[in-house]
Scaffold this active site. Sequence first.
Site, PDB file in Angstrom:
ATOM      1  N   ARG A   1       0.800  -1.198   0.000  1.00 19.48           N
ATOM      2  CA  ARG A   1       0.000   0.000   0.000  1.00 19.48           C
ATOM      3  C   ARG A   1       0.843   1.262   0.000  1.00 19.48           C
ATOM      4  NH1 ARG A   1      -3.566  -1.994   4.989  1.00 19.48           N
ATOM      5  NH2 ARG A   1      -2.262  -3.819   4.818  1.00 19.48           N
TER       6      ARG A   1
ATOM      7  N   ASP B   1      14.552  -1.422  -0.022  1.00 22.39           N
ATOM      8  CA  ASP B   1      15.289  -1.666   1.222  1.00 22.39           C
ATOM      9  C   ASP B   1      16.262  -2.823   0.955  1.00 22.39           C
ATOM     10  OD1 ASP B   1      15.722  -1.287   4.032  1.00 22.39           O
ATOM     11  OD2 ASP B   1      14.392  -2.952   4.460  1.00 22.39           O
TER      12      ASP B   1
ATOM     13  N   LYS C   1      17.399   2.716   0.222  1.00 25.51           N
ATOM     14  CA  LYS C   1      18.355   2.544   1.330  1.00 25.51           C
ATOM     15  C   LYS C   1      19.440   1.590   0.838  1.00 25.51           C
ATOM     16  CE  LYS C   1      14.772   2.455   4.935  1.00 25.51           C
ATOM     17  NZ  LYS C   1      14.227   1.612   6.022  1.00 25.51           N
TER      18      LYS C   1
END
Length: 178
Positions: free
Chosen positions: A45, A105, A133
């Site tokens: 989401r 990530d 990241k």
Amino acid sequence: MSERPYVIDEMISAKAIAARIEDLCRDIHKSFADTEKLVVVGLLRGSFVFIADLVRELDLPVEVDFLEVSSYGDAMESSREVRVLKDLRGGIEGRDVLVVEDIVDTGHTLSHVTRLLLSRNPARLRTIALLDKPSRREADFKADWIGFEIPDEFVVGYGIDFAQRNRNLPFIGKVRFT
Ligand code: IMP
């Protein structure tokens, strides 16, 4: 974990996000200038705010579709398992596709999703993530466009949650436990 009190320190302002989206859309526009129609696929989401701003800045014929895969649950650690929870409504064979993600990530989610969507034979498939990241990467994955590189901090806001909270903040903030 989410029961622990925390504060949110602003990391990227709403204004900086809007300016960066304008830049990104200029680039995306160049890549897809000749498209008949671009299928913009939002990963649910966390990407819902980003995709809304992105498509309104894109001066191209677009369709919007959504894909939901499992990732963090309500915790702060990534699970390595990626399962499709909600598939696309439309087919993408022979179509131009832009996959929109909130954060790269470990890279497992987008590497799995791009493999899955490439197996459906799109004409072109590109990926964009608002945040990256790089220090957390485990899978060999690089998005075509990145909004901002950030350090290894847990962030919320602009669609991104911590245990389903804070998605409605207009900026990106970092979670600091107090
Ligand atoms: P990856 O598979 O490890 O690249 O995980 C990507 C997904 O993890 C993102 O779509 C987010 O849902 C979630 N995620 C990664 N970092 C954060 C964070 O700092 N805040 C909230 N969700 C995060």
